[in-house]
Design a protein around this motif. Structure first.
Motif, PDB file in Angstrom:
ATOM      1  N   LYS A   1       3.397   9.748   7.605  1.00 38.46           N
ATOM      2  CA  LYS A   1       4.455   9.009   8.574  1.00 38.46           C
ATOM      3  C   LYS A   1       5.265   7.811   8.205  1.00 38.46           C
ATOM      4  O   LYS A   1       6.427   7.680   7.946  1.00 38.46           O
TER       5      LYS A   1
ATOM      6  N   CYS B   1       7.479   8.663   5.203  1.00 33.01           N
ATOM      7  CA  CYS B   1       8.587   9.545   5.570  1.00 33.01           C
ATOM      8  C   CYS B   1       9.642   8.233   6.174  1.00 33.01           C
ATOM      9  O   CYS B   1      10.715   8.659   5.989  1.00 33.01           O
TER      10      CYS B   1
ATOM     11  N   GLU C   1      -1.258   8.722   8.947  1.00 31.65           N
ATOM     12  CA  GLU C   1      -0.656   7.620   8.987  1.00 31.65           C
ATOM     13  C   GLU C   1       0.315   7.018   7.786  1.00 31.65           C
ATOM     14  O   GLU C   1       1.493   6.791   7.883  1.00 31.65           O
ATOM     15  N   GLU C   2      -0.231   7.222   6.694  1.00 31.59           N
ATOM     16  CA  GLU C   2       0.573   6.987   5.428  1.00 31.59           C
ATOM     17  C   GLU C   2       1.700   8.162   5.432  1.00 31.59           C
ATOM     18  O   GLU C   2       2.788   7.648   5.049  1.00 31.59           O
TER      19      GLU C   2
ATOM     20  N   GLU D   1       2.765   6.520  -6.951  1.00 27.59           N
ATOM     21  CA  GLU D   1       2.062   7.735  -7.398  1.00 27.59           C
ATOM     22  C   GLU D   1       2.572   9.147  -7.122  1.00 27.59           C
ATOM     23  O   GLU D   1       2.428   9.911  -7.828  1.00 27.59           O
TER      24      GLU D   1
ATOM     25  N   LEU E   1      -2.687  12.382   1.670  1.00 26.21           N
ATOM     26  CA  LEU E   1      -2.291  11.337   2.498  1.00 26.21           C
ATOM     27  C   LEU E   1      -2.778  11.456   3.766  1.00 26.21           C
ATOM     28  O   LEU E   1      -2.723  12.729   4.360  1.00 26.21           O
ATOM     29  N   SER E   2      -3.091  10.202   4.509  1.00 26.59           N
ATOM     30  CA  SER E   2      -3.572  10.454   6.129  1.00 26.59           C
ATOM     31  C   SER E   2      -2.211  10.291   6.612  1.00 26.59           C
ATOM     32  O   SER E   2      -1.283  10.487   6.280  1.00 26.59           O
TER      33      SER E   2
ATOM     34  N   HIS F   1       0.794  -1.261  -0.119  1.00 28.37           N
ATOM     35  CA  HIS F   1      -0.020  -0.135   0.101  1.00 28.37           C
ATOM     36  C   HIS F   1       0.953   1.316  -0.025  1.00 28.37           C
ATOM     37  O   HIS F   1       0.678   2.183  -0.827  1.00 28.37           O
TER      38      HIS F   1
ATOM     39  N   ARG G   1       1.643   3.973  -2.929  1.00 26.72           N
ATOM     40  CA  ARG G   1       1.543   5.428  -2.691  1.00 26.72           C
ATOM     41  C   ARG G   1       2.839   6.407  -3.024  1.00 26.72           C
ATOM     42  O   ARG G   1       2.679   7.426  -3.497  1.00 26.72           O
TER      43      ARG G   1
END
Lengths: 166, 271
Positions: A100, A103, A97-98, A80, A94-95, A73, A77
């Motif tokens: 972080k 990163c 969570e995503e 993309e 991005l949420s 997942h 991302r």
């Protein structure tokens, strides 16, 4: 006329060669959930960790690179974001969570642009927020005693509302 | 006469229109509910029965509210680990239609004093893109931007805060977050936070207080925000002094009209 034809032929030949070399050099990334993602060699150029690995192994065939810390997942991302040339709009979608996770992956794979972008995005989340908000949103556990906190807030008074009307 | 008025507004009788509208509204609510439900499940929650407290199969229909035309529905969730431990903590998620909006709000179900997390979803904005996505129509001028926006809102404002609350309540490990980032990344992020916010971050916990006390960091902030050259010393103190002065000046400028006469008096006195 004949010369031109030869020239054209040479160009086409070079193109075909280029394409062939591209076709050979593909990188397979295996994610933590067992998904294999085949990517162009140009894509991994920015991933310095993989680049260093490739330089060290020096093979002509396709390379398989395991990414035990990256889920499919998150990798998709990242792809993309890379194909979108790190558009701010994509980052905004991005949420937390995503953000972080990406990163951390950018740090692991040594992707400078992506690391810079995600770190800035997280820093933006902290701006103009109260201490309580930052604690809640970043899930920070307050380990100060009430006295300590009062003292801390006093020394950082200038960062809170306005300035004391002396 | 009555007949004519009904027919003239629309070809369909009024009550049929009303029924259809209600049914469509209900459909919109269910579609949004299903989407939120998926996000919540993605975050590791399991749906449980309100009365028995046992897990509900994911194939079970979502509507277990008493009235089929109710404008409010609620679902209850917990975490698998809590069920295994035999705990009873759970979160309640309510869906309420308010005009064009669906209010999604959730909190711990056994603690009414806990904070409420909610998000308003605009039906006019999100229902159509969701339907398009369901129908697999990608090339309709929409790139799913609205759906992404909605998912992000639900994740950040409802699902993650609820997960944190429930983990805390159930004594489970907290979900990964900012604090789980390696030290060097925290430093990298803090470098990009303005000085005033850095001071607030320092008040959150001891680890961040330590990270935010770095003199090099404050030297950078001082240079960025005040551009002034400085030889050395405590840059945080220097920053604080300058920001206080700046704020005083701003406050003074804002109130300068009110104090104009005071100022002129002051000048006279000084002269």
């Amino acid at each position: 006329m004949g010369e031109r034809g030869e020239e054209w032929e040479a160009v086409m030949l070079r193109k075909a060669e280029e394409e062939e070399s591209k076709a050979v050099k593909k990188v397979k990334l295996v994610t933590s959930d067992g998904v294999t993602m085949e990517v162009e060699i140009s894509t991994v150029k920015e991933m310095e960790t993989i680049q260093a690995f490739m330089n060290a192994t020096d093979t002509d065939n396709s390379i398989i690179f395991p990414l035990p810390k990256v889920s499919s997942h998150i990798l998709s991302r990242i792809m993309e974001l890379m194909s979108g040339e790190y558009d701010q709009e994509l980052v905004k979608r991005l949420s937390h969570e995503e953000l972080k996770e990406i990163c951390m992956v950018a740090n692991y794979l040594n992707m400078k642009t992506l690391l810079h972008l995600t770190a800035s995005a997280i820093a933006n989340l902290i701006q103009n927020k109260s201490v309580e908000f930052v604690r809640h949103f970043f899930n920070i556990i307050n380990d100060f005693t009430p006295e300590e906190e009062v003292q801390l807030r006093k020394t950082h008074e200038w960062a809170f509302e306005g300035v004391d009307e002396d | 006469m009555v007949d004519r008025s009904v027919v003239s507004t629309n070809s369909k009788p009024f009550f049929v229109r009303r029924l259809l509208k209600e049914a469509l509204d209900l459909n919109d609510l269910k579609l949004l509910m299903l989407t939120v439900h998926r996000v919540v499940v993605e975050y590791g929650f399991v749906r449980i029965d309100k009365d028995s407290g046992t897990a509900v199969s994911c194939f079970h229909p979502l509507d277990d509210s008493p009235s089929p035309f109710s404008s409010m529905m609620s679902l209850r969730y917990t975490l698998p680990q809590i069920l295994v431990d035999g705990g009873s903590h759970s979160v309640n998620l309510k869906f309420q239609t308010l005009g064009h909006f669906v209010n999604v709000c959730g909190r711990l179900s056994d603690d009414t004093g806990s904070s409420l997390h909610h998000v308003f979803l605009d039906k006019r904005k999100y229902v159509r893109p969701l339907e398009l996505m369901l129908a697999n129509c990608e090339s309709k001028g929409s790139d799913g931007k609205e759906v992404f926006e909605m998912l992000k809102m639900v994740k950040d404002r409802v699902a993650l805060p609820l997960l944190i609350d429930l983990c805390e309540k159930g004594g489970l490990d907290l979900p990964p977050c900012f604090m789980k980032l390696p030290m060097e990344l925290k430093g990298l992020i803090l470098e990009r936070v303005p000085g005033v916010d850095l001071a607030k971050v320092a008040c959150t916990c001891s680890e961040l207080r330590f990270l935010c006390s770095d003199n090099e960091l404050w030297k950078k902030k001082h240079l960025e925000e005040f551009e002034g050259e400085s030889k050395g010393g405590d840059f945080k103190d220097l920053f604080a002094t300058k920001i206080k002065r700046k704020k005083q000046l701003e406050w003074f400028q804002q109130h300068s009209l009110r104090f104009k006469h005071v100022l002129s008096d002051y000048k006279i006195v000084r002269l």
